[in-house]
Scaffold this motif. Structure first.
Motif, PDB file in Angstrom:
ATOM      1  N   PRO A 134       0.831  -1.210   0.000  1.00 32.86           N
ATOM      2  CA  PRO A 134       0.000   0.000   0.000  1.00 32.86           C
ATOM      3  C   PRO A 134       0.863   1.256   0.000  1.00 32.86           C
ATOM      4  O   PRO A 134       2.055   1.205   0.332  1.00 32.86           O
ATOM      5  N   SER A 135       0.258   2.369  -0.338  1.00 27.60           N
ATOM      6  CA  SER A 135       0.959   3.644  -0.189  1.00 27.60           C
ATOM      7  C   SER A 135       1.073   3.963   1.294  1.00 27.60           C
ATOM      8  O   SER A 135       0.415   3.337   2.139  1.00 27.60           O
ATOM      9  N   ILE A 136       1.909   4.935   1.624  1.00 23.73           N
ATOM     10  CA  ILE A 136       2.078   5.314   3.027  1.00 23.73           C
ATOM     11  C   ILE A 136       0.749   5.775   3.615  1.00 23.73           C
ATOM     12  O   ILE A 136       0.411   5.455   4.766  1.00 23.73           O
ATOM     13  N   GLU A 137      -0.027   6.512   2.836  1.00 22.49           N
ATOM     14  CA  GLU A 137      -1.319   7.014   3.316  1.00 22.49           C
ATOM     15  C   GLU A 137      -2.305   5.868   3.535  1.00 22.49           C
ATOM     16  O   GLU A 137      -3.012   5.841   4.548  1.00 22.49           O
ATOM     17  N   ASP A 138      -2.360   4.915   2.592  1.00 23.08           N
ATOM     18  CA  ASP A 138      -3.285   3.789   2.735  1.00 23.08           C
ATOM     19  C   ASP A 138      -2.899   2.903   3.917  1.00 23.08           C
ATOM     20  O   ASP A 138      -3.772   2.401   4.638  1.00 23.08           O
ATOM     21  N   GLU A 139      -1.610   2.717   4.111  1.00 20.26           N
ATOM     22  CA  GLU A 139      -1.158   1.904   5.246  1.00 20.26           C
ATOM     23  C   GLU A 139      -1.526   2.573   6.571  1.00 20.26           C
ATOM     24  O   GLU A 139      -1.986   1.917   7.510  1.00 20.26           O
ATOM     25  N   ASP A 140      -1.348   3.882   6.633  1.00 14.25           N
ATOM     26  CA  ASP A 140      -1.685   4.610   7.858  1.00 14.25           C
ATOM     27  C   ASP A 140      -3.185   4.617   8.109  1.00 14.25           C
ATOM     28  O   ASP A 140      -3.641   4.584   9.258  1.00 14.25           O
ATOM     29  N   ARG A 141      -3.972   4.630   7.034  1.00 12.56           N
ATOM     30  CA  ARG A 141      -5.429   4.675   7.156  1.00 12.56           C
ATOM     31  C   ARG A 141      -5.981   3.399   7.796  1.00 12.56           C
ATOM     32  O   ARG A 141      -7.010   3.425   8.475  1.00 12.56           O
ATOM     33  N   ASN A 145      -9.106   1.271  12.116  1.00 10.73           N
ATOM     34  CA  ASN A 145      -9.951   0.093  12.340  1.00 10.73           C
ATOM     35  C   ASN A 145      -9.238  -0.950  13.193  1.00 10.73           C
ATOM     36  O   ASN A 145      -9.848  -1.562  14.075  1.00 10.73           O
ATOM     37  N   ARG A 146      -7.968  -1.161  12.930  1.00  9.20           N
ATOM     38  CA  ARG A 146      -7.233  -2.185  13.665  1.00  9.20           C
ATOM     39  C   ARG A 146      -7.047  -1.790  15.128  1.00  9.20           C
ATOM     40  O   ARG A 146      -7.122  -2.637  16.024  1.00  9.20           O
ATOM     41  N   GLU A 257      -9.224  -1.632   3.897  1.00 13.45           N
ATOM     42  CA  GLU A 257      -8.408  -2.849   3.841  1.00 13.45           C
ATOM     43  C   GLU A 257      -8.515  -3.580   2.505  1.00 13.45           C
ATOM     44  O   GLU A 257      -7.618  -4.331   2.145  1.00 13.45           O
ATOM     45  N   LEU A 258      -9.619  -3.360   1.781  1.00  7.49           N
ATOM     46  CA  LEU A 258      -9.870  -4.208   0.618  1.00  7.49           C
ATOM     47  C   LEU A 258     -10.077  -3.444  -0.683  1.00  7.49           C
ATOM     48  O   LEU A 258      -9.396  -3.692  -1.681  1.00  7.49           O
ATOM     49  N   LEU A 259     -11.007  -2.507  -0.709  1.00 11.72           N
ATOM     50  CA  LEU A 259     -11.484  -1.937  -1.964  1.00 11.72           C
ATOM     51  C   LEU A 259     -10.794  -0.651  -2.395  1.00 11.72           C
ATOM     52  O   LEU A 259     -10.870  -0.268  -3.560  1.00 11.72           O
ATOM     53  N   LEU A 300     -10.961  -9.665   7.374  1.00  8.51           N
ATOM     54  CA  LEU A 300     -11.975  -9.356   6.372  1.00  8.51           C
ATOM     55  C   LEU A 300     -12.957 -10.508   6.180  1.00  8.51           C
ATOM     56  O   LEU A 300     -14.145 -10.284   5.944  1.00  8.51           O
ATOM     57  N   ARG A 301     -12.459 -11.728   6.297  1.00 11.86           N
ATOM     58  CA  ARG A 301     -13.343 -12.882   6.148  1.00 11.86           C
ATOM     59  C   ARG A 301     -14.400 -12.893   7.255  1.00 11.86           C
ATOM     60  O   ARG A 301     -15.582 -13.126   7.006  1.00 11.86           O
TER      61      ARG A 301
END
Length: 375
Positions: A134-141, A145-146, A257-259, A300-301
């Protein structure tokens, strides 16, 4: 015969203290060990390897390492210094079926290098699965949730501890989330709790309050993200939230996480990532189905199976719900459990098409005051 000329191949076996580097030009091999995180020494060893193999200074460097606790920062480091890197899914690596296997950092680095050469140098096909970065932004996002999921488990642990402590003194159902002071609790005979037990439960209550406050902060942040929808990921989450039965937690989880940043060529790729593909066993006269693989994202499952139950409840006129109802008419509890997983498989494809290609699920209901064609 090598298909790639004048390239340097490097496999990295990572550990907390050291990195084992295995180099090759397609014919010869060389190994070196450096201190973990030493970027300067890493570049120096790459330069030395090029000289030892007689490669030009500007030759391409192709590397790989196994995904693990280090995350993606090593990939970004390698990309920054001009290395073409691949992160390998450890569960996809071939393993010997012997009872006892020799395992050392040297051998592991050699095995990784062999896989890399088979793919990039000899053109024998990819013998492993690649982890999407992922990009740095997507990883941080994904952290929001986690973090909330971890806090929910922590809250459950605190509540279980409080209930267990109180059960040693009296029977009764106490709402510890609303309890302000442990001194309010009483024993079976109406007496106060012992001083040490009361102090222990008070400390546990304080930790519970901290967790509750942090959960509220995260949920307020999530609500703000959905309302403002400033980026592409939050816009997709807001679009999912328009469907009845889809709540804010599920919408944000599926989007982040997915889309939002992962690419899937077809629905089979999507099922594979979620670990929802079948695992048939067919050998001679023995033919059976072993169930879903469960090799993908468990987070996700689980979310998709929970969403499938909510979908059946809040989307009764949807085609998927009707398919589910017809499937479980003649079956028992086992058929219902199997069918809900099958429904989750179909549902994730429907949501993927809805978000990516604006294909509304057939017969789906949307929340009041919303439009299915806007974020």
């Amino acid at each position: 015969m090598s298909l790639q000329q004048n390239n340097l191949y490097m496999a990295m076996e990572l550990s907390k203290k050291n990195w084992r580097l295995s180099f090759s030009d397609g014919t010869k091999q060389r190994q070196k060990t450096i201190v973990a995180g030493d970027a300067y020494n890493l570049k120096e060893q790459i330069s030395i390897a090029k000289k030892r193999f007689g490669l030009p200074e500007d030759s391409k460097v192709i590397s790989c390492y196994e995904a693990g606790r280090d995350g993606f920062w090593i990939h970004r480091l390698l990309t920054h210094i001009g290395v073409q890197n691949t992160i390998i899914d450890p569960s996809s690596i071939e393993v010997s079926r012997r009872a006892r296997i020799c395992k050392t950092d040297r051998l592991d680095a050699c095995r990784l290098l062999d896989l890399l050469l088979r793919d990039k140098c000899y053109g024998l096909g990819r013998p492993y699965s690649v982890v999407a970065v992922p990009s740095i932004e997507d990883e941080d996002r994904m952290r929001i949730n986690r973090d909330r999921q971890r806090l929910l488990k922590e809250r459950g642990a605190h509540l279980a501890r409080l209930r267990s402590l109180y059960a040693t003194q009296a029977a009764g159902d106490v709402n510890f989330r609303k309890l302000k002071d442990a001194s309010e609790l009483r024993k079976w005979n109406g007496e106060k709790l012992g001083a040490n037990l009361r102090a222990e439960m008070q400390r546990e209550l304080c930790r519970l309050w901290v967790v509750e406050e942090q959960i509220k902060e995260l949920e307020e942040l999530q609500k703000k993200l959905l309302i403002e929808a400033k980026n592409f990921a939050d816009q997709k989450a807001a679009k999912l939230l328009l469907l009845k039965g889809v709540g804010p937690q599920t919408a944000l989880l599926l989007s982040h996480e997915l889309l939002a940043w992962r690419y899937f060529a077809n629905r089979k790729k999507l099922w594979s990532f979620l670990g929802m593909t079948g695992t048939p066993y067919s050998s001679g006269d023995s033919i059976r189905e072993q169930g879903i693989s469960k090799s993908g994202s468990a987070r996700l499952r689980t979310a998709m199976i929970e969403l499938a139950w909510m979908w059946v409840r809040y989307q009764p006129d949807n085609e998927l719900t009707k398919w589910f109802d017809n499937r479980i008419i003649a079956g028992g509890a086992r058929a219902k459990r199997k069918s809900i997983v099958a429904l989750a498989r179909k549902l994730v494809v429907a949501l993927w098409k809805y978000v990516e290609f604006d294909e509304d699920p057939v017969g789906a209901k949307f929340k009041k005051g919303s439009c299915s064609n806007v974020y």
